[in-house]
Design an enzyme around this catalytic site. Structure first.
Site, mmCIF file in Angstrom:
data_model
loop_
_atom_site.group_PDB
_atom_site.id
_atom_site.type_symbol
_atom_site.label_atom_id
_atom_site.label_comp_id
_atom_site.label_asym_id
_atom_site.label_seq_id
_atom_site.Cartn_x
_atom_site.Cartn_y
_atom_site.Cartn_z
ATOM 1 N N ARG A 83 0.816 -1.210 0.000
ATOM 2 C CA ARG A 83 0.000 0.000 0.000
ATOM 3 C C ARG A 83 0.855 1.267 0.000
ATOM 4 O O ARG A 83 0.527 2.242 -0.694
ATOM 5 C CB ARG A 83 -0.965 0.007 1.197
ATOM 6 C CG ARG A 83 -2.040 1.076 1.075
ATOM 7 C CD ARG A 83 -3.142 0.879 2.092
ATOM 8 N NE ARG A 83 -2.672 1.047 3.464
ATOM 9 C CZ ARG A 83 -3.444 0.953 4.547
ATOM 10 N NH1 ARG A 83 -4.740 0.656 4.403
ATOM 11 N NH2 ARG A 83 -2.954 1.119 5.753
ATOM 12 N N LYS A 186 -2.738 6.602 1.011
ATOM 13 C CA LYS A 186 -2.657 7.031 2.420
ATOM 14 C C LYS A 186 -1.779 8.282 2.513
ATOM 15 O O LYS A 186 -0.568 8.212 2.746
ATOM 16 C CB LYS A 186 -2.128 5.898 3.299
ATOM 17 C CG LYS A 186 -2.516 6.046 4.761
ATOM 18 C CD LYS A 186 -2.316 4.741 5.514
ATOM 19 C CE LYS A 186 -2.671 4.870 6.994
ATOM 20 N NZ LYS A 186 -4.084 5.152 7.235
ATOM 21 N N GLU A 222 -16.078 6.834 3.464
ATOM 22 C CA GLU A 222 -15.281 6.449 4.628
ATOM 23 C C GLU A 222 -15.866 7.036 5.903
ATOM 24 O O GLU A 222 -16.617 8.016 5.867
ATOM 25 C CB GLU A 222 -13.836 6.907 4.469
ATOM 26 C CG GLU A 222 -13.040 6.085 3.471
ATOM 27 C CD GLU A 222 -11.599 5.896 3.899
ATOM 28 O OE1 GLU A 222 -11.128 6.636 4.767
ATOM 29 O OE2 GLU A 222 -10.948 4.989 3.364
#
Length: 343
Positions: A83, A186, A222
């Site tokens: 990620r 992220k 989210e």
């Protein structure tokens, strides 16, 4: 190493605690260098560094656990590596090499072994890897030099009340990320963009803001800094969009849900479907799986009461405990998620 004195392991907040060492690795425009160990909490950074000027900054969150058998294990480090590499490519940064990233994570755990909370305390050792662009830039372009750093800190539950229900709120005037922006990576800026909504939610007595899709404002996205899912009968349903961060915890819970015989659906979830939910939760490295008892649609003044008695539902409870059991060495690691660290 001797255990730290004067730490109440069972009552740790989810916050920064100074530990002994962090590890660092620099990319000089052509290759990643050697891993360096530092006892400093500070970075010597040029004021024109691209991370400060143009937001070239990415990070991860992962946990190491001391198990029932006394062994220390790191949860799904390979997925965190994938990620952060994906985030790096998304922001035109240099992806760290897999072997080097894992070596750095293992090293920082070993160097701070006396800060790993004991089994049964409910706490864990949290690792924060971050990569930043350090090349001085005034013109808008990517850096050529990067710093990867990993520090560790012992943490307790993200929510101080532990495994119990919380309430969240929907505000349509806020977006967490743009429709085709950085939401799936992220990036610190995504979290900064959600701070106003989160602060407002807390002022209104809610734990977090549940964001909607930034394009149409029709679908669930989210939940604060975490993913979101609902349970409808024998189905585990989690939202899907280009602005949602692919959560490693959510991925893991989906597999556990399948192991429990549930059907997993990853698809756009309309706000109105909350009325059909038997259970709901936010999930992530910090939140794990935090049950949600109510979602308030502020703009339409609609209360979606998911838990009538305000208690966690049976499915979310089972998912939570199964994941925790694997992480703490209480249950077999049949999917090979845990990496044992020799400390």
């Amino acid at each position: 190493m001797s255990e730290l004195k004067n730490i109440d392991w069972s009552h740790l907040a989810f916050d920064y605690v100074k530990t002994d060492y962090n590890v660092r690795c620099a990319f000089d425009g052509s290759k990643w260098g050697d891993i360096q160990v530092s006892d400093s909490e500070y970075i010597n950074l040029h004021m024109a560094a691209s991370c400060l000027q143009y937001g070239q900054e990415i990070f991860e969150g992962q946990k190491a656990f001391r198990g029932k058998d006394g062994k220390v294990r790191l949860f799904r480090i390979e997925e965190n590596c994938k990620r952060i590499q994906d985030s790096a490519r998304g922001l035109m940064m240099e992806p760290i090499e897999t072997e080097k990233f894992i070596e750095m994570a293992e090293k920082v755990i070993k160097l701070n072994a006396r800060f790993i909370p004991p089994y049964g305390s409910g706490s864990s050792l949290y690792l924060r890897p971050l990569e930043i662009g350090v090349t001085p830039r005034v013109g808008v372009r990517s850096a050529t030099d990067y710093l990867m750093l990993i520090f560790a800190t012992p943490v307790g539950n993200y929510f101080a009340q532990g495994f119990t229900t919380c309430k969240v709120v929907i505000y349509r005037e806020y977006d967490r990320a743009a429709p085709c922006g950085t939401g799936r990576w992220k990036v610190g800026g995504n979290y900064a963009g959600g701070l106003r909504a989160t602060e407002r939610a807390k002022q209104h007595g809610y734990s977090a803001a549940l964001f909607l899709d930034p394009k149409e404002k029709k679908y669930l996205d989210e939940c604060g800094p975490a993913n979101f899912f609902i349970i409808e009968g024998d189905r585990y349903i989690t939202p899907k969009s280009n602005s949602i961060l692919p959560s490693i915890t959510n991925m893991s819970l989906q597999q556990i849900a399948k192991d429990m015989g549930l059907k997993v659906e990853c698809r756009p979830v309309p706000v109105e479907e909350l009325a059909q939910a038997d259970e709901a939760a936010e999930c992530g490295t910090a939140a794990v799986a935090t049950p949600i008892s109510e979602v308030y649609d502020y703009d339409n003044d609609i209360h979606y009461v998911i838990s009538k008695d305000g208690k966690p539902g049976p499915v979310v409870t089972e998912l939570y405990h199964r994941l925790q059991a694997i992480q703490k060495g209480e249950a077999p690691d049949v999917h090979g998620w845990m990496r044992e660290i020799d400390v």
